[in-house]
Scaffold this motif. Sequence first.
Motif, PDB file in Angstrom:
ATOM      1  N   ALA A 184      -8.612  10.141  -2.783  1.00 14.50           N
ATOM      2  CA  ALA A 184      -9.082   8.726  -3.616  1.00 14.50           C
ATOM      3  C   ALA A 184      -8.406   7.546  -2.836  1.00 14.50           C
ATOM      4  O   ALA A 184      -7.178   7.249  -2.690  1.00 14.50           O
ATOM      5  N   THR A 185      -9.277   6.726  -2.953  1.00 14.44           N
ATOM      6  CA  THR A 185      -8.869   5.342  -2.293  1.00 14.44           C
ATOM      7  C   THR A 185      -9.311   4.172  -3.331  1.00 14.44           C
ATOM      8  O   THR A 185     -10.484   4.186  -3.689  1.00 14.44           O
ATOM      9  N   GLY A 186      -8.323   3.451  -3.678  1.00 17.71           N
ATOM     10  CA  GLY A 186      -8.618   2.266  -4.803  1.00 17.71           C
ATOM     11  C   GLY A 186      -8.680   0.711  -3.836  1.00 17.71           C
ATOM     12  O   GLY A 186      -7.644   0.675  -3.077  1.00 17.71           O
ATOM     13  N   ILE A 187      -9.694   0.210  -4.074  1.00 11.92           N
ATOM     14  CA  ILE A 187      -9.425  -1.370  -3.436  1.00 11.92           C
ATOM     15  C   ILE A 187      -9.479  -2.504  -4.320  1.00 11.92           C
ATOM     16  O   ILE A 187     -10.102  -2.399  -5.509  1.00 11.92           O
ATOM     17  N   ASP A 188      -8.735  -3.480  -3.989  1.00  6.39           N
ATOM     18  CA  ASP A 188      -8.880  -4.587  -5.040  1.00  6.39           C
ATOM     19  C   ASP A 188      -8.492  -6.048  -4.454  1.00  6.39           C
ATOM     20  O   ASP A 188      -7.772  -5.651  -3.136  1.00  6.39           O
ATOM     21  N   ILE A 189      -8.845  -6.990  -4.693  1.00  9.29           N
ATOM     22  CA  ILE A 189      -8.445  -8.258  -4.206  1.00  9.29           C
ATOM     23  C   ILE A 189      -7.413  -8.827  -4.664  1.00  9.29           C
ATOM     24  O   ILE A 189      -6.750  -9.790  -3.946  1.00  9.29           O
ATOM     25  N   SER A 190      -6.692  -8.498  -5.576  1.00  6.34           N
ATOM     26  CA  SER A 190      -5.402  -8.769  -6.202  1.00  6.34           C
ATOM     27  C   SER A 190      -4.277  -8.243  -5.772  1.00  6.34           C
ATOM     28  O   SER A 190      -4.194  -6.792  -5.918  1.00  6.34           O
ATOM     29  N   HIS A 191      -3.512  -9.043  -5.151  1.00  5.34           N
ATOM     30  CA  HIS A 191      -2.086  -8.318  -4.473  1.00  5.34           C
ATOM     31  C   HIS A 191      -1.219  -7.777  -5.700  1.00  5.34           C
ATOM     32  O   HIS A 191      -0.632  -6.536  -5.403  1.00  5.34           O
ATOM     33  N   ASP A 192      -0.971  -8.596  -6.611  1.00 10.73           N
ATOM     34  CA  ASP A 192      -0.159  -8.194  -7.667  1.00 10.73           C
ATOM     35  C   ASP A 192      -0.939  -7.179  -8.665  1.00 10.73           C
ATOM     36  O   ASP A 192       0.070  -5.981  -8.881  1.00 10.73           O
ATOM     37  N   MET A 193      -1.950  -6.808  -8.595  1.00 10.92           N
ATOM     38  CA  MET A 193      -2.559  -5.651  -9.169  1.00 10.92           C
ATOM     39  C   MET A 193      -2.133  -4.402  -8.360  1.00 10.92           C
ATOM     40  O   MET A 193      -1.939  -3.431  -8.883  1.00 10.92           O
ATOM     41  N   LEU A 194      -2.423  -4.478  -6.976  1.00 16.33           N
ATOM     42  CA  LEU A 194      -2.127  -3.457  -6.010  1.00 16.33           C
ATOM     43  C   LEU A 194      -0.499  -3.312  -6.150  1.00 16.33           C
ATOM     44  O   LEU A 194      -0.366  -2.227  -6.105  1.00 16.33           O
ATOM     45  N   LYS A 195       0.456  -4.196  -6.357  1.00 13.53           N
ATOM     46  CA  LYS A 195       1.726  -3.804  -6.367  1.00 13.53           C
ATOM     47  C   LYS A 195       1.769  -2.746  -7.430  1.00 13.53           C
ATOM     48  O   LYS A 195       2.726  -1.865  -7.312  1.00 13.53           O
ATOM     49  N   ILE A 196       1.252  -3.117  -8.547  1.00 15.19           N
ATOM     50  CA  ILE A 196       1.545  -2.257  -9.777  1.00 15.19           C
ATOM     51  C   ILE A 196       0.721  -0.748  -9.552  1.00 15.19           C
ATOM     52  O   ILE A 196       1.467   0.000  -9.774  1.00 15.19           O
ATOM     53  N   ALA A 197      -0.362  -1.008  -8.928  1.00 17.51           N
ATOM     54  CA  ALA A 197      -1.002   0.426  -8.454  1.00 17.51           C
ATOM     55  C   ALA A 197      -0.202   1.245  -7.645  1.00 17.51           C
ATOM     56  O   ALA A 197       0.130   2.582  -7.807  1.00 17.51           O
ATOM     57  N   ARG A 198       0.251   0.664  -6.470  1.00 17.31           N
ATOM     58  CA  ARG A 198       1.255   1.477  -5.643  1.00 17.31           C
ATOM     59  C   ARG A 198       2.589   2.179  -6.059  1.00 17.31           C
ATOM     60  O   ARG A 198       2.809   3.253  -6.114  1.00 17.31           O
ATOM     61  N   LEU A 240       1.161  10.934  -6.734  1.00 13.70           N
ATOM     62  CA  LEU A 240       0.179  11.427  -6.300  1.00 13.70           C
ATOM     63  C   LEU A 240      -0.391  10.926  -5.079  1.00 13.70           C
ATOM     64  O   LEU A 240      -0.984  10.058  -4.207  1.00 13.70           O
ATOM     65  N   ARG A 241      -0.087  11.911  -4.136  1.00  9.01           N
ATOM     66  CA  ARG A 241      -0.193  11.862  -2.674  1.00  9.01           C
ATOM     67  C   ARG A 241      -1.479  11.897  -2.081  1.00  9.01           C
ATOM     68  O   ARG A 241      -1.592  11.364  -1.113  1.00  9.01           O
ATOM     69  N   ASN A 242      -2.379  12.117  -2.782  1.00 10.34           N
ATOM     70  CA  ASN A 242      -3.805  12.023  -2.317  1.00 10.34           C
ATOM     71  C   ASN A 242      -4.433  10.789  -2.782  1.00 10.34           C
ATOM     72  O   ASN A 242      -5.527  10.771  -2.345  1.00 10.34           O
ATOM     73  N   CYS A 243      -3.739  10.109  -3.047  1.00 11.23           N
ATOM     74  CA  CYS A 243      -4.159   8.839  -3.653  1.00 11.23           C
ATOM     75  C   CYS A 243      -3.687   7.422  -2.786  1.00 11.23           C
ATOM     76  O   CYS A 243      -2.465   7.632  -2.570  1.00 11.23           O
ATOM     77  N   GLU A 244      -4.271   6.394  -2.490  1.00 10.96           N
ATOM     78  CA  GLU A 244      -3.937   5.312  -2.054  1.00 10.96           C
ATOM     79  C   GLU A 244      -4.530   4.161  -2.321  1.00 10.96           C
ATOM     80  O   GLU A 244      -5.792   4.140  -2.852  1.00 10.96           O
ATOM     81  N   VAL A 245      -4.129   2.868  -2.076  1.00 11.16           N
ATOM     82  CA  VAL A 245      -4.612   1.728  -2.522  1.00 11.16           C
ATOM     83  C   VAL A 245      -4.656   0.748  -1.375  1.00 11.16           C
ATOM     84  O   VAL A 245      -3.814   0.703  -0.319  1.00 11.16           O
ATOM     85  N   ARG A 246      -5.788  -0.283  -1.360  1.00 18.45           N
ATOM     86  CA  ARG A 246      -5.866  -1.186  -0.078  1.00 18.45           C
ATOM     87  C   ARG A 246      -6.388  -2.323  -0.604  1.00 18.45           C
ATOM     88  O   ARG A 246      -7.025  -2.534  -1.609  1.00 18.45           O
ATOM     89  N   HIS A 247      -5.944  -3.550   0.160  1.00 18.44           N
ATOM     90  CA  HIS A 247      -6.265  -4.812  -0.476  1.00 18.44           C
ATOM     91  C   HIS A 247      -7.642  -5.039   0.484  1.00 18.44           C
ATOM     92  O   HIS A 247      -7.901  -4.897   1.792  1.00 18.44           O
ATOM     93  N   ALA A 248      -8.769  -5.315  -0.129  1.00 13.23           N
ATOM     94  CA  ALA A 248     -10.139  -5.554   0.364  1.00 13.23           C
ATOM     95  C   ALA A 248     -11.124  -6.155  -0.677  1.00 13.23           C
ATOM     96  O   ALA A 248     -10.779  -6.315  -1.986  1.00 13.23           O
ATOM     97  N   ASP A 249     -11.920  -6.746  -0.288  1.00 13.91           N
ATOM     98  CA  ASP A 249     -12.960  -7.459  -0.704  1.00 13.91           C
ATOM     99  C   ASP A 249     -14.287  -6.493  -0.952  1.00 13.91           C
ATOM    100  O   ASP A 249     -14.824  -5.795  -0.166  1.00 13.91           O
ATOM    101  N   MET A 250     -14.562  -6.574  -2.278  1.00 15.06           N
ATOM    102  CA  MET A 250     -15.657  -5.569  -2.526  1.00 15.06           C
ATOM    103  C   MET A 250     -17.088  -5.877  -1.870  1.00 15.06           C
ATOM    104  O   MET A 250     -17.908  -5.114  -2.018  1.00 15.06           O
ATOM    105  N   TYR A 251     -17.298  -7.091  -1.461  1.00 17.63           N
ATOM    106  CA  TYR A 251     -18.294  -7.450  -0.782  1.00 17.63           C
ATOM    107  C   TYR A 251     -18.458  -7.084   0.541  1.00 17.63           C
ATOM    108  O   TYR A 251     -19.448  -7.088   1.198  1.00 17.63           O
ATOM    109  N   ARG A 252     -17.339  -6.785   1.234  1.00 17.75           N
ATOM    110  CA  ARG A 252     -17.327  -6.288   2.688  1.00 17.75           C
ATOM    111  C   ARG A 252     -16.050  -5.523   2.867  1.00 17.75           C
ATOM    112  O   ARG A 252     -14.958  -5.541   2.982  1.00 17.75           O
ATOM    113  N   LEU A 253     -16.567  -4.034   2.294  1.00 17.83           N
ATOM    114  CA  LEU A 253     -15.533  -3.057   2.400  1.00 17.83           C
ATOM    115  C   LEU A 253     -15.314  -2.467   3.785  1.00 17.83           C
ATOM    116  O   LEU A 253     -16.275  -2.480   4.531  1.00 17.83           O
TER     117      LEU A 253
END
Length: 330
Positions: free
Chosen positions: A178-192, A200-213
């Motif tokens: 599972a990969t999660g993307i979000d534009i907010s760095h602070d959200m991603l800090k909490i997610a990580r 949850l080793r099968n999950c990761e998050v990345r900073h990305a724009d939902m209009y340009r994945l």
Amino acid sequence: MSPQGFDAFLRGLRAAADPSRLRLLAICAQGEWTVSELVDILGQSQPRISRHLRILADAGLLDRFREGSWVFYRRAQSGEGARIARTICRLLPAGEPQLVRDRERLEAVRAARRAEAERYFDSRAAGWDSERDLGVDGARVEALLVERFARERPRALLDIGTGTGRLLEVLASHVGTATGIDISHDMLKIARARLDRLELRNCEVRHADMYRLPFADGSFDAVTIHQVLHFADDPEAVLREAVRVLEPGGRLVVVDLLRHDREEMRRERRHRRLGFEPEEMSAWFAALGLDEEEPIRFDGEQLSVAVWWARRDRLAEVGSERLARGRRAA
């Protein structure tokens, strides 16, 4: 072409036969815009812009829809006017200096809007999980998603607008990766931190724009968009990009508000859209080559949420052609 179609074609050509209206048509092919935003982009007066918009809408080249105190315009989505509008947009010279300047101003308006949204999400990251349910019991929605994903067990899930990673946590044991993307760095800090704490080793998050994945076509066999589209300035573009990275036969799940009149959501929570009508979502799904299932509705005390399910057409060539047409028309 029938006589009615010929008359509509002539009406469309007459309506578009003005430099300002051609510019407006090109801009409205790039998303949904309010009159004030179009005034900023074109640099013309509000009465003049409103008059041009009315002519284009009356000819069926633009859709006009009201949500609360806001009125949006976008290129027509269906009917003879939509076909004419798409044809005109394809014929416009992309390198024409005025159109280039309009696109630059459009991107500046869009960038400012998205930067404001990013600041808002950063400021709300700590309490986001409790806010995201919006008065509807989120546990009921999560239980439905778990039941479906446990049965289908997708190989690779993408969660667009993952926020603090709550949906990754809920679905981690029912997907391969599972990969999660979000534009907010602070959200991603909490997610990580959440994913690490829960191992949850099968999950990761990345900073990305939902209009340009940042993923190749067909990279995932499931995509979720949970309480995100009402923030989008161009919901159809988000869906189109989601379908691009979805493999043929893959599952798309959209969870979002049904249409409501809570105008304060714009001021207090930065919602751009006041929910969605099922017919609107169905039209987008059909245009993107998705086979839709019956949506499931959850009612809260003041708001209602729908879970929309769809699959990408298994005929990859057909799906690719539809997506390519959508990108060219945009």
